[in-house]
Design a protein around this motif. Structure first.
Motif, PDB file in Angstrom:
ATOM      1  N   GLU A   4      33.821   9.854 -73.067  1.00  0.00           N
ATOM      2  CA  GLU A   4      32.751  10.355 -72.189  1.00  0.00           C
ATOM      3  C   GLU A   4      32.434   9.362 -71.072  1.00  0.00           C
ATOM      4  O   GLU A   4      31.276   9.107 -70.734  1.00  0.00           O
ATOM      5  N   ILE A   5      33.502   8.819 -70.489  1.00  0.00           N
ATOM      6  CA  ILE A   5      33.383   7.938 -69.327  1.00  0.00           C
ATOM      7  C   ILE A   5      33.831   8.745 -68.120  1.00  0.00           C
ATOM      8  O   ILE A   5      34.967   9.231 -68.079  1.00  0.00           O
ATOM      9  N   GLU A   6      32.964   8.876 -67.155  1.00  0.00           N
ATOM     10  CA  GLU A   6      33.249   9.674 -65.963  1.00  0.00           C
ATOM     11  C   GLU A   6      33.832   8.776 -64.875  1.00  0.00           C
ATOM     12  O   GLU A   6      33.176   7.849 -64.412  1.00  0.00           O
ATOM     13  N   PRO A   7      35.075   9.036 -64.451  1.00  0.00           N
ATOM     14  CA  PRO A   7      35.657   8.210 -63.386  1.00  0.00           C
ATOM     15  C   PRO A   7      35.029   8.535 -62.032  1.00  0.00           C
ATOM     16  O   PRO A   7      34.669   9.675 -61.769  1.00  0.00           O
ATOM     17  N   ALA A   8      34.888   7.507 -61.210  1.00  0.00           N
ATOM     18  CA  ALA A   8      34.387   7.684 -59.849  1.00  0.00           C
ATOM     19  C   ALA A   8      35.559   7.493 -58.899  1.00  0.00           C
ATOM     20  O   ALA A   8      36.239   6.482 -58.984  1.00  0.00           O
ATOM     21  N   ALA A  33      52.430   6.847 -76.729  1.00  0.00           N
ATOM     22  CA  ALA A  33      52.878   8.229 -76.548  1.00  0.00           C
ATOM     23  C   ALA A  33      51.738   9.196 -76.846  1.00  0.00           C
ATOM     24  O   ALA A  33      50.957   8.978 -77.772  1.00  0.00           O
ATOM     25  N   GLY A  34      51.639  10.237 -76.053  1.00  0.00           N
ATOM     26  CA  GLY A  34      50.732  11.333 -76.363  1.00  0.00           C
ATOM     27  C   GLY A  34      49.300  11.188 -75.900  1.00  0.00           C
ATOM     28  O   GLY A  34      48.483  12.056 -76.184  1.00  0.00           O
ATOM     29  N   LEU A  35      48.962  10.113 -75.183  1.00  0.00           N
ATOM     30  CA  LEU A  35      47.595   9.960 -74.706  1.00  0.00           C
ATOM     31  C   LEU A  35      47.617   9.274 -73.347  1.00  0.00           C
ATOM     32  O   LEU A  35      48.149   8.174 -73.215  1.00  0.00           O
ATOM     33  N   ALA A  36      47.060   9.941 -72.354  1.00  0.00           N
ATOM     34  CA  ALA A  36      46.977   9.376 -71.011  1.00  0.00           C
ATOM     35  C   ALA A  36      45.627   8.684 -70.837  1.00  0.00           C
ATOM     36  O   ALA A  36      44.661   8.998 -71.533  1.00  0.00           O
ATOM     37  N   PHE A  37      45.552   7.764 -69.887  1.00  0.00           N
ATOM     38  CA  PHE A  37      44.325   7.014 -69.629  1.00  0.00           C
ATOM     39  C   PHE A  37      43.171   7.967 -69.300  1.00  0.00           C
ATOM     40  O   PHE A  37      42.058   7.797 -69.799  1.00  0.00           O
ATOM     41  N   ASP A  38      43.440   8.982 -68.477  1.00  0.00           N
ATOM     42  CA  ASP A  38      42.403   9.967 -68.120  1.00  0.00           C
ATOM     43  C   ASP A  38      41.863  10.668 -69.365  1.00  0.00           C
ATOM     44  O   ASP A  38      40.658  10.892 -69.492  1.00  0.00           O
ATOM     45  N   ASP A  39      42.768  11.037 -70.281  1.00  0.00           N
ATOM     46  CA  ASP A  39      42.354  11.711 -71.516  1.00  0.00           C
ATOM     47  C   ASP A  39      41.471  10.799 -72.365  1.00  0.00           C
ATOM     48  O   ASP A  39      40.484  11.249 -72.945  1.00  0.00           O
ATOM     49  N   LEU A  40      41.843   9.530 -72.431  1.00  0.00           N
ATOM     50  CA  LEU A  40      41.043   8.575 -73.200  1.00  0.00           C
ATOM     51  C   LEU A  40      39.639   8.458 -72.610  1.00  0.00           C
ATOM     52  O   LEU A  40      38.654   8.472 -73.340  1.00  0.00           O
ATOM     53  N   LEU A  41      39.549   8.354 -71.293  1.00  0.00           N
ATOM     54  CA  LEU A  41      38.231   8.267 -70.651  1.00  0.00           C
ATOM     55  C   LEU A  41      37.385   9.485 -70.995  1.00  0.00           C
ATOM     56  O   LEU A  41      36.199   9.369 -71.296  1.00  0.00           O
ATOM     57  N   ARG A  42      37.992  10.666 -70.946  1.00  0.00           N
ATOM     58  CA  ARG A  42      37.258  11.896 -71.291  1.00  0.00           C
ATOM     59  C   ARG A  42      36.776  11.863 -72.738  1.00  0.00           C
ATOM     60  O   ARG A  42      35.645  12.232 -73.031  1.00  0.00           O
ATOM     61  N   GLN A  43      37.637  11.406 -73.664  1.00  0.00           N
ATOM     62  CA  GLN A  43      37.242  11.317 -75.073  1.00  0.00           C
ATOM     63  C   GLN A  43      36.067  10.370 -75.265  1.00  0.00           C
ATOM     64  O   GLN A  43      35.227  10.580 -76.128  1.00  0.00           O
ATOM     65  N   ILE A  45      36.681  -0.122 -64.831  1.00  0.00           N
ATOM     66  CA  ILE A  45      37.958   0.357 -64.294  1.00  0.00           C
ATOM     67  C   ILE A  45      37.806   1.796 -63.793  1.00  0.00           C
ATOM     68  O   ILE A  45      38.279   2.142 -62.709  1.00  0.00           O
ATOM     69  N   ALA A  46      37.126   2.644 -64.575  1.00  0.00           N
ATOM     70  CA  ALA A  46      36.929   4.033 -64.183  1.00  0.00           C
ATOM     71  C   ALA A  46      36.131   4.149 -62.888  1.00  0.00           C
ATOM     72  O   ALA A  46      36.308   5.090 -62.120  1.00  0.00           O
ATOM     73  N   ALA A  47      35.283   3.159 -62.626  1.00  0.00           N
ATOM     74  CA  ALA A  47      34.471   3.161 -61.403  1.00  0.00           C
ATOM     75  C   ALA A  47      35.220   2.533 -60.229  1.00  0.00           C
ATOM     76  O   ALA A  47      34.669   2.409 -59.136  1.00  0.00           O
ATOM     77  N   GLY A  48      36.470   2.128 -60.451  1.00  0.00           N
ATOM     78  CA  GLY A  48      37.271   1.558 -59.380  1.00  0.00           C
ATOM     79  C   GLY A  48      37.239   0.044 -59.336  1.00  0.00           C
ATOM     80  O   GLY A  48      37.817  -0.565 -58.444  1.00  0.00           O
ATOM     81  N   GLY A  49      36.572  -0.598 -60.298  1.00  0.00           N
ATOM     82  CA  GLY A  49      36.471  -2.061 -60.319  1.00  0.00           C
ATOM     83  C   GLY A  49      37.216  -2.651 -61.492  1.00  0.00           C
ATOM     84  O   GLY A  49      38.285  -2.201 -61.857  1.00  0.00           O
ATOM     85  N   GLY A  50      36.605  -3.659 -62.094  1.00  0.00           N
ATOM     86  CA  GLY A  50      37.212  -4.337 -63.231  1.00  0.00           C
ATOM     87  C   GLY A  50      38.215  -5.382 -62.800  1.00  0.00           C
ATOM     88  O   GLY A  50      38.269  -5.769 -61.638  1.00  0.00           O
TER      89      GLY A  50
END
Length: 195
Positions: free
Chosen positions: A68-72, A56-66, A123-128
């Motif tokens: 400092e992982i930039e999604p592609a 609860a309270g944390l989305a995957f996108d928010d975690l990536l931002r915390q 995963i953020a880059a579309g792989g994994g």
């Protein structure tokens, strides 16, 4: 180098790669109606991740931002869960074994565990890996503790499968795990005992 069998503690009598299903009489409310995937189990103890308690309270996108992982684009997302009461700020990705990195732990054929940022970057880059779930925290047992809890009828176990571990409908995971054992939850007693 250790084999996956010895590293994961999947020897005779050990339950690595199994799901622990909390019995209705579970005394610890942190595990009420949980399903735990055991990632390691040996004479040294056990470690697993709760797979059916959404974070609860944390989305995957928010975690990536915390982190400092930039999604592609196109960005992939994976389900996030509260993996257990130990080290709630530490992240683990339980995933299909079609992707591994340095430090990935083979659990059983088909399942691996990775605790490095490499997997989140992939995963953020579309792989994994094709399937995965990110857990914050884990469940841990001291030597002999899990065996005692099983003796007290706190847990049932069943071999893990991708549908139960990676399925999106976590509200049904507990019932589905019991159904795999052909157990009707309505017939389970909340009181532990021995015959």
């Amino acid at each position: 180098m250790a084999t996956s069998k010895s590293r994961a503690g999947a020897g005779a009598g050990y339950l690595a790669g199994h799901l622990l299903i909390a019995m209705p009489g579970m005394q610890d409310p942190r595990f009420d109606h949980t399903v735990v995937c055991l990632c390691a189990h040996s004479s040294d103890g056990a470690m697993g991740l709760i797979v059916n308690r959404p974070l609860a309270g944390l989305a995957f996108d928010d975690l990536l931002r915390q982190l400092e992982i930039e999604p592609a684009p196109p960005q992939r997302r994976i389900r996030m869960v509260s993996g257990g009461p130990v080290e709630g700020g530490r992240g683990f990705v339980l995933h299909s074994d079609d992707w591994t990195a340095e430090g990935s732990l083979p659990v059983v054929p088909g399942l691996a565990l990775t605790a490095s940022l490499d997997i989140l970057k992939a995963i953020a880059a579309g792989g994994g890996p094709k399937a995965g779930v990110l857990a914050l925290g884990y469940a841990g047992w001291a030597p002999g503790q899990l065996e005692e809890e099983i003796q007290r009828n706190s847990w049932l176990s069943v071999q893990a499968d991708e549908g139960l571990v990676f399925g999106d409908d976590t509200t049904r995971t507990w019932d589905a795990a019991l159904a795999k054992l052909r157990v009707d939850p309505a017939l389970l007693s909340a009181a532990a005992g021995h015959a």
